[in-house]
Scaffold this motif. Structure first.
Motif, PDB file in Angstrom:
ATOM      1  N   ASN A 143       0.852  -1.203   0.000  1.00 46.87           N
ATOM      2  CA  ASN A 143       0.000   0.000   0.000  1.00 46.87           C
ATOM      3  C   ASN A 143       0.882   1.244   0.000  1.00 46.87           C
ATOM      4  OD1 ASN A 143       1.033  -0.320   2.570  1.00 46.87           O
ATOM      5  ND2 ASN A 143      -0.924  -0.145   3.623  1.00 46.87           N
ATOM      6  N   ARG A 144       1.888   1.234  -0.894  1.00 49.73           N
ATOM      7  CA  ARG A 144       2.822   2.356  -0.953  1.00 49.73           C
ATOM      8  C   ARG A 144       2.543   3.282  -2.127  1.00 49.73           C
ATOM      9  NH1 ARG A 144       8.413   0.565  -1.472  1.00 49.73           N
ATOM     10  NH2 ARG A 144       7.667  -1.409  -2.291  1.00 49.73           N
ATOM     11  N   ALA A 145       1.500   3.002  -2.933  1.00 46.05           N
ATOM     12  CA  ALA A 145       1.168   3.910  -4.029  1.00 46.05           C
ATOM     13  C   ALA A 145       0.760   5.277  -3.495  1.00 46.05           C
ATOM     14  CB  ALA A 145       0.055   3.323  -4.886  1.00 46.05           C
ATOM     15  N   HIS A 146       0.158   5.301  -2.330  1.00 49.30           N
ATOM     16  CA  HIS A 146      -0.366   6.586  -1.841  1.00 49.30           C
ATOM     17  C   HIS A 146       0.717   7.496  -1.271  1.00 49.30           C
ATOM     18  CE1 HIS A 146      -0.194   4.502   1.994  1.00 49.30           C
ATOM     19  NE2 HIS A 146      -0.604   5.578   2.630  1.00 49.30           N
ATOM     20  N   TYR A 147       1.965   7.061  -1.365  1.00 50.07           N
ATOM     21  CA  TYR A 147       3.059   7.995  -1.085  1.00 50.07           C
ATOM     22  C   TYR A 147       3.228   9.007  -2.223  1.00 50.07           C
ATOM     23  CZ  TYR A 147       4.872   5.633   3.058  1.00 50.07           C
ATOM     24  OH  TYR A 147       5.034   5.110   4.322  1.00 50.07           O
ATOM     25  N   TRP A 148       2.720   8.673  -3.402  1.00 49.44           N
ATOM     26  CA  TRP A 148       2.866   9.580  -4.549  1.00 49.44           C
ATOM     27  C   TRP A 148       1.579   9.779  -5.334  1.00 49.44           C
ATOM     28  CZ3 TRP A 148       2.044   7.884  -9.607  1.00 49.44           C
ATOM     29  CH2 TRP A 148       1.952   6.488  -9.781  1.00 49.44           C
ATOM     30  N   LEU A 149       0.545   8.962  -5.037  1.00 45.46           N
ATOM     31  CA  LEU A 149      -0.672   8.977  -5.842  1.00 45.46           C
ATOM     32  C   LEU A 149      -1.917   9.042  -4.955  1.00 45.46           C
ATOM     33  CD1 LEU A 149      -2.068   8.525  -8.638  1.00 45.46           C
ATOM     34  CD2 LEU A 149      -2.012   6.070  -8.095  1.00 45.46           C
ATOM     35  N   PRO A 150      -2.778  10.067  -5.105  1.00 51.28           N
ATOM     36  CA  PRO A 150      -4.065  10.042  -4.401  1.00 51.28           C
ATOM     37  C   PRO A 150      -4.903   8.899  -4.960  1.00 51.28           C
ATOM     38  CG  PRO A 150      -3.988  11.886  -5.939  1.00 51.28           C
ATOM     39  CD  PRO A 150      -2.631  11.275  -5.941  1.00 51.28           C
ATOM     40  N   SER A 151      -5.370   8.011  -4.096  1.00 47.69           N
ATOM     41  CA  SER A 151      -5.958   6.763  -4.588  1.00 47.69           C
ATOM     42  C   SER A 151      -6.732   6.081  -3.469  1.00 47.69           C
ATOM     43  CB  SER A 151      -4.842   5.819  -5.066  1.00 47.69           C
ATOM     44  OG  SER A 151      -3.913   5.563  -4.013  1.00 47.69           O
ATOM     45  N   ILE A 152      -7.458   5.050  -3.839  1.00 44.80           N
ATOM     46  CA  ILE A 152      -7.928   4.070  -2.866  1.00 44.80           C
ATOM     47  C   ILE A 152      -6.908   2.940  -2.936  1.00 44.80           C
ATOM     48  CG2 ILE A 152      -9.763   2.466  -2.207  1.00 44.80           C
ATOM     49  CD1 ILE A 152     -11.772   4.434  -3.373  1.00 44.80           C
ATOM     50  N   ASP A 153      -5.975   2.959  -2.010  1.00 47.90           N
ATOM     51  CA  ASP A 153      -4.770   2.130  -2.083  1.00 47.90           C
ATOM     52  C   ASP A 153      -5.023   0.788  -1.412  1.00 47.90           C
ATOM     53  OD1 ASP A 153      -2.216   1.483  -2.765  1.00 47.90           O
ATOM     54  OD2 ASP A 153      -1.234   2.781  -1.301  1.00 47.90           O
ATOM     55  N   HIS A 154      -5.903   0.027  -2.003  1.00 51.63           N
ATOM     56  CA  HIS A 154      -6.310  -1.270  -1.453  1.00 51.63           C
ATOM     57  C   HIS A 154      -6.522  -2.219  -2.614  1.00 51.63           C
ATOM     58  CE1 HIS A 154      -8.834  -4.298   0.584  1.00 51.63           C
ATOM     59  NE2 HIS A 154      -8.224  -3.905   1.664  1.00 51.63           N
ATOM     60  N   PRO A 155      -6.137  -3.499  -2.486  1.00 46.84           N
ATOM     61  CA  PRO A 155      -6.234  -4.411  -3.632  1.00 46.84           C
ATOM     62  C   PRO A 155      -7.654  -4.635  -4.128  1.00 46.84           C
ATOM     63  CG  PRO A 155      -5.606  -5.602  -1.630  1.00 46.84           C
ATOM     64  CD  PRO A 155      -5.487  -4.145  -1.325  1.00 46.84           C
ATOM     65  N   SER A 156      -8.660  -4.365  -3.299  1.00 51.35           N
ATOM     66  CA  SER A 156     -10.040  -4.601  -3.714  1.00 51.35           C
ATOM     67  C   SER A 156     -10.545  -3.570  -4.706  1.00 51.35           C
ATOM     68  CB  SER A 156     -10.965  -4.606  -2.488  1.00 51.35           C
ATOM     69  OG  SER A 156     -10.983  -3.326  -1.881  1.00 51.35           O
ATOM     70  N   ASP A 157      -9.850  -2.439  -4.852  1.00 52.21           N
ATOM     71  CA  ASP A 157     -10.308  -1.386  -5.753  1.00 52.21           C
ATOM     72  C   ASP A 157      -9.439  -1.397  -7.008  1.00 52.21           C
ATOM     73  OD1 ASP A 157     -12.011   1.556  -5.164  1.00 52.21           O
ATOM     74  OD2 ASP A 157     -10.865   1.258  -6.984  1.00 52.21           O
ATOM     75  N   LYS A 158     -10.034  -1.797  -8.131  1.00 53.37           N
ATOM     76  CA  LYS A 158      -9.297  -1.924  -9.384  1.00 53.37           C
ATOM     77  C   LYS A 158      -9.837  -0.900 -10.381  1.00 53.37           C
ATOM     78  CE  LYS A 158      -8.129  -6.190 -10.530  1.00 53.37           C
ATOM     79  NZ  LYS A 158      -8.130  -7.646 -10.821  1.00 53.37           N
ATOM     80  N   ALA A 159      -8.927  -0.290 -11.128  1.00 58.60           N
ATOM     81  CA  ALA A 159      -9.324   0.760 -12.055  1.00 58.60           C
ATOM     82  C   ALA A 159      -8.404   0.757 -13.268  1.00 58.60           C
ATOM     83  CB  ALA A 159      -9.269   2.124 -11.358  1.00 58.60           C
ATOM     84  N   ALA A 160      -8.908   1.284 -14.394  1.00 61.73           N
ATOM     85  CA  ALA A 160      -8.069   1.534 -15.565  1.00 61.73           C
ATOM     86  C   ALA A 160      -7.194   2.752 -15.275  1.00 61.73           C
ATOM     87  CB  ALA A 160      -8.951   1.778 -16.783  1.00 61.73           C
TER      88      ALA A 160
END
Length: 520
Positions: A143-160
């Motif tokens: 869950n380290r994407a949210h160090y640089w990306l505003p997101s729902i940083d959880h594997p259950s949320d998938k997006a293009a």
């Protein structure tokens, strides 16, 4: 990802496990990220605008997104503006999130654009490679994407996801999806765009920016396979990473269609031995020339099906990613080098599991959260998860096992799955009730510990389960005076084996059972 070749630095373990994020967002489902990043050679500070398209599952007055804010160490992201269309959106930035003040109804879809900048403390690693050359690599698990990306940083949320990367023009850029633009800009800059239409969890979002040598060793059923390595490693790197062509072809035949439009294999600064970013796998720098390069590539390519296309609903089910990739690697090596290679690999994994079990007594599906998510990258999730698949394959038979694996992938491709979903798929394919099997091997800590000794009768052997919780399993054995393999169900504390005229027996001669045996 693969940990065999690289130890995770302790400070990164501490950093990544000390944070908390919004677990699953029950109100919102991100449909699409439009990420624009500007990178520089003169500073580690990034400038970014991310558009986030969200479908709301409930009426909402607030949208909470994961994003690490500024810290006293001058790292973190500072949000400067949020808009919806041309309208500003009020927001509050906190230590690990940004909260948008909104008005959304159930079923509505809204797109918000968030402008921010800062130096990433993690997740987007801005550094120099082994040759002292500057590089930029995302490294998002868990869950380290949210160090640089505003997101729902959880594997259950998938997006293009779409990427627009502006960087100095001497760099090459690789990312998820297909490259749609590469344009030189004034000031010796270059704009590169990638588009990934398949939905992904943030853990496998990928951006790599470096001076690369690039190769195209082949296509597999219309899927182009690329190699990105440092120019200094060009000759050996092109040769090593070209193994991906054969591996991809094998898994497409074994598991089902490949989900993405390309496969790039990238030498990188990942903290792991390999990181299974969808369609753009990152391998550690030292992977080029490594003795283990072939199984490493097989492991990461197997993840494209399990972990990427089919993603676990939560980190406690990470064995559906790591255990699958571990066992599929053994399956590939069995296919290429024979059954003895599979047996040797399973024996080595069994030793790791037994050693781990002596240090930590937890089940494979571990909901304890002890030590954060990184600690789930252990012999339970990898080797024991793989062993569960191996025993399941032997229990239901090859044909029904692979039928179940392919059905499971087909049913959950592009979606999330948990352990029960997999069990149900295998039950439907095999016609067997597997609740007890899954309960004892995945939800119960430990493995059977068997003491084997001579019985009072000279024609008997005694098998005793020493562990506290009894297991039930078929035990194969072979006596020294009989070439035939015998099979008996072990379910009690003590079981007697009849071995007329034999002096010795060989327990589990075909390496099909996860046990620790102690002969007396």
């Amino acid at each position: 990802m693969n940990l065999y070749n690289k130890l995770i630095p302790a400070f990164l373990l501490i950093l990544s496990t000390s944070i908390t994020t919004t677990a699953q967002n029950l109100q919102a489902d991100v449909q699409h990220y439009d990420i624009s990043l500007t990178l520089s050679d003169s500073t580690d500070k990034i400038s970014a605008v991310t558009g986030i398209t969200v479908r709301f599952k409930e009426d909402a007055r607030e949208l909470c997104l994961d994003l690490v804010g500024r810290s006293g160490r001058d790292t973190g992201m500072a949000v400067s503006m949020v808009t919806e269309g041309k309208k500003p959106v009020a927001f509050r930035q906190q230590r690990e999130s940004v909260r948008l003040q909104i008005r959304a109804k159930k079923g509505e879809t809204h797109t918000y654009r968030i402008a921010y900048s800062g130096i990433p403390a993690n997740g987007l690693i801005i550094s120099t490679n082994m040759y002292g050359k500057r590089t930029f690599f995302t490294d998002n698990w868990p869950n380290r994407a949210h160090y640089w990306l505003p997101s729902i940083d959880h594997p259950s949320d998938k997006a293009a996801v779409d990427y627009t990367i502006i960087a100095p023009d001497h760099y090459n850029v690789v990312a998820n999806g297909l490259k749609t633009e590469e344009t030189n800009l004034p000031g010796r800059l270059k704009r590169t765009r990638y588009q990934e239409k398949v939905v992904l969890p943030t853990k496998v979002f990928a951006v790599g920016v470096a001076d690369f040598a690039i190769d195209h060793p082949g296509d597999v059923k219309g899927i182009p396979v690329y190699t990105y390595v440092y120019p200094q490693n060009k000759a050996r790197g092109f040769q090593d990473y070209a193994k991906a062509v054969e591996v991809l072809d094998f898994f497409i035949g074994k598991l089902g269609p490949y989900a993405y439009k390309k496969l790039a294999n990238v030498q990188s600064k990942t903290m792991f031995g390999g990181m299974e970013n969808a369609g753009a796998i990152f391998y550690e720098e030292e992977s080029v020339g490594a003795r283990t390069i072939e199984p490493l590539i097989a492991h990461e390519i197997a993840h494209q099906w399990f972990g990427d296309a089919v993603t676990e609903t939560g980190w406690e089910h990470v064995w559906l990613s790591e255990g699958f990739a571990t066992y599929m690697t053994h399956v590939y090596m069995e296919h290429k080098y024979g059954a003895d290679t599979l047996a040797a690999g399973m024996k080595a994994d069994r030793r790791k599991i037994i050693a781990f079990n002596k240090r930590r007594h937890t089940p494979v599906v571990d909901t304890s959260r002890q030590g954060g998510y990184m600690q789930l990258l252990n012999a339970n999730s990898y080797e024991k998860g793989g062993w569960v698949l191996h025993m399941l394959r032997r229990q239901v038979g090859d044909s029904l096992f692979w039928k179940g694996i392919r059905s499971y992938f087909a049913a959950y491709n592009g979606r999330n799955a948990n352990t029960d979903n997999f069990r149900q798929a295998m039950e439907q394919a095999s016609g067997q009730e597997l609740t007890a099997f899954f309960q004892q091997w995945l939800h119960t800590p430990g493995v059977p510990v068997l003491a084997v000794r001579k019985g009072n009768d000279p024609h008997t052997m005694v098998v005793e389960q020493l562990q506290e919780t009894l297991f039930s399993f078929p035990l194969e054995y072979k006596a020294d005076n009989n070439p035939e393999i015998q099979r008996i169900l072990i379910k009690d504390r003590v079981t007697m084996l009849s071995i007329p005229g034999a002096e010795l027996i060989h327990i589990d001669p075909r390496t099909n059972l996860l046990i620790e045996d102690r002969f007396e």
